[in-house]
Design a protein around this motif. Structure first.
Motif, PDB file in Angstrom:
ATOM      1  N   GLU A 169       1.762   3.766  -6.851  1.00 28.59           N
ATOM      2  CA  GLU A 169       1.952   5.206  -6.702  1.00 28.59           C
ATOM      3  C   GLU A 169       2.663   5.517  -5.385  1.00 28.59           C
ATOM      4  OE1 GLU A 169      -1.596   7.455  -7.097  1.00 28.59           O
ATOM      5  OE2 GLU A 169      -1.950   6.872  -9.189  1.00 28.59           O
ATOM      6  N   LEU A 170       3.533   6.515  -5.421  1.00 25.45           N
ATOM      7  CA  LEU A 170       4.243   6.951  -4.217  1.00 25.45           C
ATOM      8  C   LEU A 170       3.232   7.377  -3.153  1.00 25.45           C
ATOM      9  CD1 LEU A 170       6.996   7.719  -2.897  1.00 25.45           C
ATOM     10  CD2 LEU A 170       6.669   9.992  -3.868  1.00 25.45           C
ATOM     11  N   THR A 171       3.364   6.783  -1.953  1.00 26.72           N
ATOM     12  CA  THR A 171       2.435   7.076  -0.860  1.00 26.72           C
ATOM     13  C   THR A 171       3.211   7.272   0.427  1.00 26.72           C
ATOM     14  OG1 THR A 171       0.747   5.673  -1.891  1.00 26.72           O
ATOM     15  CG2 THR A 171       0.406   6.261   0.422  1.00 26.72           C
ATOM     16  N   ILE A 172       2.868   8.328   1.170  1.00 24.95           N
ATOM     17  CA  ILE A 172       3.461   8.587   2.475  1.00 24.95           C
ATOM     18  C   ILE A 172       2.391   8.370   3.535  1.00 24.95           C
ATOM     19  CG2 ILE A 172       4.585  10.280   3.975  1.00 24.95           C
ATOM     20  CD1 ILE A 172       5.617  11.685   1.516  1.00 24.95           C
ATOM     21  N   LEU A 173       2.701   7.501   4.496  1.00 26.24           N
ATOM     22  CA  LEU A 173       1.776   7.250   5.607  1.00 26.24           C
ATOM     23  C   LEU A 173       2.359   7.863   6.869  1.00 26.24           C
ATOM     24  CD1 LEU A 173       0.961   3.498   4.856  1.00 26.24           C
ATOM     25  CD2 LEU A 173      -0.453   5.489   4.305  1.00 26.24           C
ATOM     26  N   ARG A 174       1.589   8.749   7.496  1.00 28.68           N
ATOM     27  CA  ARG A 174       1.984   9.385   8.759  1.00 28.68           C
ATOM     28  C   ARG A 174       1.092   8.832   9.859  1.00 28.68           C
ATOM     29  NH1 ARG A 174       4.088  14.770   8.247  1.00 28.68           N
ATOM     30  NH2 ARG A 174       2.502  15.525   9.695  1.00 28.68           N
ATOM     31  N   ASP A 175       1.716   8.060  10.769  1.00 29.04           N
ATOM     32  CA  ASP A 175       0.944   7.349  11.795  1.00 29.04           C
ATOM     33  C   ASP A 175      -0.170   6.524  11.166  1.00 29.04           C
ATOM     34  OD1 ASP A 175       2.483   8.273  13.906  1.00 29.04           O
ATOM     35  OD2 ASP A 175       1.256  10.064  14.189  1.00 29.04           O
ATOM     36  N   GLY A 176       0.156   5.907  10.045  1.00 26.89           N
ATOM     37  CA  GLY A 176      -0.779   5.007   9.367  1.00 26.89           C
ATOM     38  C   GLY A 176      -1.764   5.677   8.437  1.00 26.89           C
ATOM     39  N   GLN A 177      -1.801   7.006   8.408  1.00 27.48           N
ATOM     40  CA  GLN A 177      -2.760   7.728   7.575  1.00 27.48           C
ATOM     41  C   GLN A 177      -2.072   8.333   6.357  1.00 27.48           C
ATOM     42  OE1 GLN A 177      -6.099   7.641   8.223  1.00 27.48           O
ATOM     43  NE2 GLN A 177      -5.448   6.246   9.871  1.00 27.48           N
ATOM     44  N   PRO A 178      -2.660   8.171   5.162  1.00 28.52           N
ATOM     45  CA  PRO A 178      -2.047   8.739   3.945  1.00 28.52           C
ATOM     46  C   PRO A 178      -1.958  10.265   4.033  1.00 28.52           C
ATOM     47  CG  PRO A 178      -3.780   7.157   3.392  1.00 28.52           C
ATOM     48  CD  PRO A 178      -3.895   7.429   4.861  1.00 28.52           C
ATOM     49  N   ALA A 179      -0.821  10.790   3.635  1.00 23.52           N
ATOM     50  CA  ALA A 179      -0.628  12.244   3.606  1.00 23.52           C
ATOM     51  C   ALA A 179      -0.881  12.756   2.193  1.00 23.52           C
ATOM     52  CB  ALA A 179       0.792  12.588   4.045  1.00 23.52           C
ATOM     53  N   ASP A 180      -1.327  14.001   2.118  1.00 21.37           N
ATOM     54  CA  ASP A 180      -1.554  14.627   0.817  1.00 21.37           C
ATOM     55  C   ASP A 180      -0.209  15.033   0.225  1.00 21.37           C
ATOM     56  OD1 ASP A 180      -4.311  14.383   0.991  1.00 21.37           O
ATOM     57  OD2 ASP A 180      -4.517  16.293   2.069  1.00 21.37           O
ATOM     58  N   LEU A 181       0.129  14.462  -0.930  1.00 25.49           N
ATOM     59  CA  LEU A 181       1.396  14.782  -1.571  1.00 25.49           C
ATOM     60  C   LEU A 181       1.267  16.054  -2.404  1.00 25.49           C
ATOM     61  CD1 LEU A 181       2.634  11.280  -2.775  1.00 25.49           C
ATOM     62  CD2 LEU A 181       3.146  12.475  -0.665  1.00 25.49           C
ATOM     63  N   PRO A 182       2.364  16.748  -2.619  1.00 31.18           N
ATOM     64  CA  PRO A 182       2.314  17.956  -3.451  1.00 31.18           C
ATOM     65  C   PRO A 182       1.819  17.601  -4.859  1.00 31.18           C
ATOM     66  CG  PRO A 182       4.412  17.805  -2.293  1.00 31.18           C
ATOM     67  CD  PRO A 182       3.714  16.504  -2.090  1.00 31.18           C
ATOM     68  N   PRO A 183       1.004  18.459  -5.459  1.00 32.22           N
ATOM     69  CA  PRO A 183       0.507  18.169  -6.815  1.00 32.22           C
ATOM     70  C   PRO A 183       1.608  18.205  -7.869  1.00 32.22           C
ATOM     71  CG  PRO A 183      -0.152  20.374  -6.116  1.00 32.22           C
ATOM     72  CD  PRO A 183       0.437  19.704  -4.924  1.00 32.22           C
ATOM     73  N   SER A 184       2.712  18.907  -7.572  1.00 34.04           N
ATOM     74  CA  SER A 184       3.800  19.028  -8.535  1.00 34.04           C
ATOM     75  C   SER A 184       4.519  17.689  -8.710  1.00 34.04           C
ATOM     76  CB  SER A 184       4.811  20.083  -8.073  1.00 34.04           C
ATOM     77  OG  SER A 184       6.013  19.992  -8.800  1.00 34.04           O
ATOM     78  N   LYS A 185       4.528  17.162  -9.951  1.00 33.53           N
ATOM     79  CA  LYS A 185       5.231  15.913 -10.225  1.00 33.53           C
ATOM     80  C   LYS A 185       6.734  16.070  -9.993  1.00 33.53           C
ATOM     81  CE  LYS A 185       4.053  13.439 -13.840  1.00 33.53           C
ATOM     82  NZ  LYS A 185       3.999  12.892 -15.234  1.00 33.53           N
ATOM     83  N   LEU A 186       7.288  17.251 -10.312  1.00 34.59           N
ATOM     84  CA  LEU A 186       8.703  17.504 -10.080  1.00 34.59           C
ATOM     85  C   LEU A 186       9.042  17.392  -8.600  1.00 34.59           C
ATOM     86  CD1 LEU A 186       9.634  20.450 -12.476  1.00 34.59           C
ATOM     87  CD2 LEU A 186      10.784  18.251 -12.330  1.00 34.59           C
ATOM     88  N   THR A 187       8.181  17.923  -7.755  1.00 31.33           N
ATOM     89  CA  THR A 187       8.430  17.867  -6.312  1.00 31.33           C
ATOM     90  C   THR A 187       8.359  16.441  -5.803  1.00 31.33           C
ATOM     91  OG1 THR A 187       7.555  20.107  -6.025  1.00 31.33           O
ATOM     92  CG2 THR A 187       7.672  18.735  -4.068  1.00 31.33           C
ATOM     93  N   ARG A 188       7.375  15.675  -6.293  1.00 32.47           N
ATOM     94  CA  ARG A 188       7.270  14.276  -5.876  1.00 32.47           C
ATOM     95  C   ARG A 188       8.485  13.481  -6.365  1.00 32.47           C
ATOM     96  NH1 ARG A 188       2.078  14.918  -7.991  1.00 32.47           N
ATOM     97  NH2 ARG A 188       2.419  13.280  -9.553  1.00 32.47           N
TER      98      ARG A 188
END
Length: 534
Positions: A10-29
């Motif tokens: 799954e697409l994951t964004i880590l900011r300073d090593g911590q997972p960020a909350d991704l937008p719930p919209s699949k289109l946006t992701r």
């Protein structure tokens, strides 16, 4: 803020090593993944078409999604998501992306065995899992292609692991089996699998597989036979023939991911998009109508030629103002602006001496540039060019016909019905098959607006560099299709006869634009490379 992104699973964004909350919209992701991995500017209207073809307000939907992406990757000191009125770009040079790291490691001969084993493990995870958009055909096709590239990357790793002498032969056999399963029509994979099975004493299984492979390749119309590969009896190390894994290299769309698209500003403030790729003797391609830096590499016309030139040259090209990724809303579309835009791109790229390639109306622009700056042009290559536009010396009937086409252009360009654009397609590429014509019809719509198309046609009619031809002092090669229906071959012959000491090469083709699959395309590449070879 350090940002790293995981695309395996799954697409994951880590900011300073911590997972960020991704937008719930699949289109946006999906939009975020597309901007991140394409790593090039995109026109807003094109993004709307890809992701929001249905809503009443696609531009508003795009703005909303960008507002959700921006805080995820921007910081006080770094504005990575850059959007203006025409384009959107996600600048990711300082972002660690797992797939980008994996590609770099696979292409690095010094990558350790443990690193390869780790990458192999990650590649087993689904790529961008959970963001499929089956109802969005353009995005889904892009995602499918990305996943096929990942599969090919996986095969590269398996090929290296299958022949690494530091791995036990039984384990190498497992890697080879996985490689063959992913690439069932790879001669190297099947040959190596049979050889390794023979080496571990599984001769009867190897014989059965040999019959299966023979039937498989014959059914596909491919000639195949197995010759036992010489191996070191102690290590089972396969010979250099099977170590050569270039067959499975990512060759199809890789150049697009490696090209660098940037912008420079012309004298009148127009922003010109240009792309650079490759190393070696610089070749600058003057812009011509019907180009788009974002889509050229997948084009049946430009792609094969560009890929070949980029293999061993520093290849520079740009989109004409009013066209492609360059500014569309410009006051000045004229021959003089075409020449000064070429000057701007060359100066921005800081290339002192280069071969200059001009195609179609880009040939006349290149001629003018070579007159103004002969010290910078090492070789001049002109293909399908003309020295005088359609208004020059034209009869009243010809002028009426051309003006009628311009009127049709204003009303028919960009419409869903491609019947009008077929007028252009049939003269640019008469021998194109239906799929290639469909591509060209769609490509025209992507490259510019109806208004600009009319402006281009009008400007082309007034081009006149006939008086400049005799002044060209640089080595010149003129190439022209013998059956060109748009610009007759006599036009090319006259250019070659007037430019001092110019060479002429006629191609067995009826295309004003060359299709990569036709033999004339290889003749073109061979002629250019031989001409500019030091």
């Amino acid at each position: 803020m350090d940002i790293s992104i995981k695309t395996f699973g799954e697409l994951t964004i880590l900011r300073d090593g911590q997972p960020a909350d991704l937008p719930p919209s699949k289109l946006t992701r999906a939009l975020f993944a597309y901007l991140l991995l394409t790593a090039r500017p995109h026109r807003r209207d094109r993004l709307c078409e890809i992701f929001w073809d249905g809503p009443d307000d696609p531009k508003g939907a795009l703005c909303w999604s960008l507002s959700k992406i921006r805080p995820l990757i921007n910081s006080v000191n770094s504005e990575r998501l850059v959007a203006d009125r025409e384009r959107v770009t996600l600048q990711s040079s300082d972002i660690e992306i797992d797939i980008r790291t994996a590609i770099a490691q696979v292409n690095d001969p010094s990558t350790s065995l443990n690193e390869l084993l780790s990458i192999n493990k990650h590649l087993k995870e689904p790529f961008l899992d959970g963001i499929d958009l089956p109802e969005r055909d353009i995005f889904q096709q892009w995602l499918y292609n990305e996943r096929k590239d990942i599969e090919t990357l996986h095969c590269q790793i398996l090929a290296r692991l299958s022949s690494d002498p530091n791995i036990a032969l039984t384990d190498r056999l497992i890697f080879t089996q996985q490689w063959e399963a992913l690439k069932p029509f790879s001669r190297k994979a099947t040959d190596q699998l049979l050889t390794q099975m023979e080496l571990v004493g599984r001769t009867s299984e190897a014989e059965a597989l040999k019959l299966e492979f023979t039937k498989r390749f014959q059914a596909a119309g491919i000639d195949w036979h197995h010759d036992s590969v010489k191996a070191n009896s102690e290590s089972g190390h396969v010979s250099e023939a099977t170590q050569n894994i270039t067959e499975d290299a990512i060759a199809g769309r890789e150049p697009l991911s490696r090209q660098k698209i940037q912008f420079c500003t012309a004298k009148d403030g127009a922003r010109i998009a240009y792309a650079t790729i490759g190393k070696g003797l610089p070749i600058v391609k003057a812009a011509n109508w019907f180009s788009h830096l974002e889509h050229d590499w997948s084009a049946p016309v430009w792609s094969p030629l560009f890929r070949e030139l980029a293999l061993d040259h520093h290849f520079i090209r740009y989109d004409e103002r009013g066209n492609g990724l360059s500014d569309w809303n410009v006051d000045d579309i004229s021959f003089d602006s075409f020449v000064t835009d070429l000057e701007t791109v060359v100066d921005t790229c800081n290339v002192e001496k280069f071969a200059l390639l001009g195609i179609s109306q880009g040939a006349s622009v290149s001629i003018e540039y070579a007159i103004r700056h002969p010290q910078r042009v090492s070789h001049l290559i002109l293909f399908g060019g003309y020295a005088a536009g359609w208004r020059i010396g034209a009869t009243k009937d010809i002028i009426k016909q051309r003006e009628a086409i311009m009127t049709l252009t204003e009303t028919g360009w960009g419409q869903d019905n491609p019947a009008y654009r077929q007028i252009f397609s049939s003269t640019f590429m008469p021998s194109a098959n239906p799929e290639e014509l469909d591509w060209f019809n769609e490509f025209q719509r992507l490259t510019t607006s109806p208004e600009n198309a009319v402006r281009f046609l009008s400007v082309f009619g007034d081009i006149d560099v006939r008086h400049q031809l005799a002044k060209v002092s640089v080595p010149t090669l003129v190439i022209h299709s013998l059956g060109d229906l748009r610009i007759p071959v006599d036009t090319g012959r006259n250019i070659a006869a007037t430019i001092p000491n110019a060479e002429f090469v006629g191609l067995e083709s009826d295309g004003h634009l060359l299709l990569g699959r036709e033999p004339a395309s290889k003749v073109f590449i061979d002629a250019v490379k031989a001409f500019i070879r030091p």
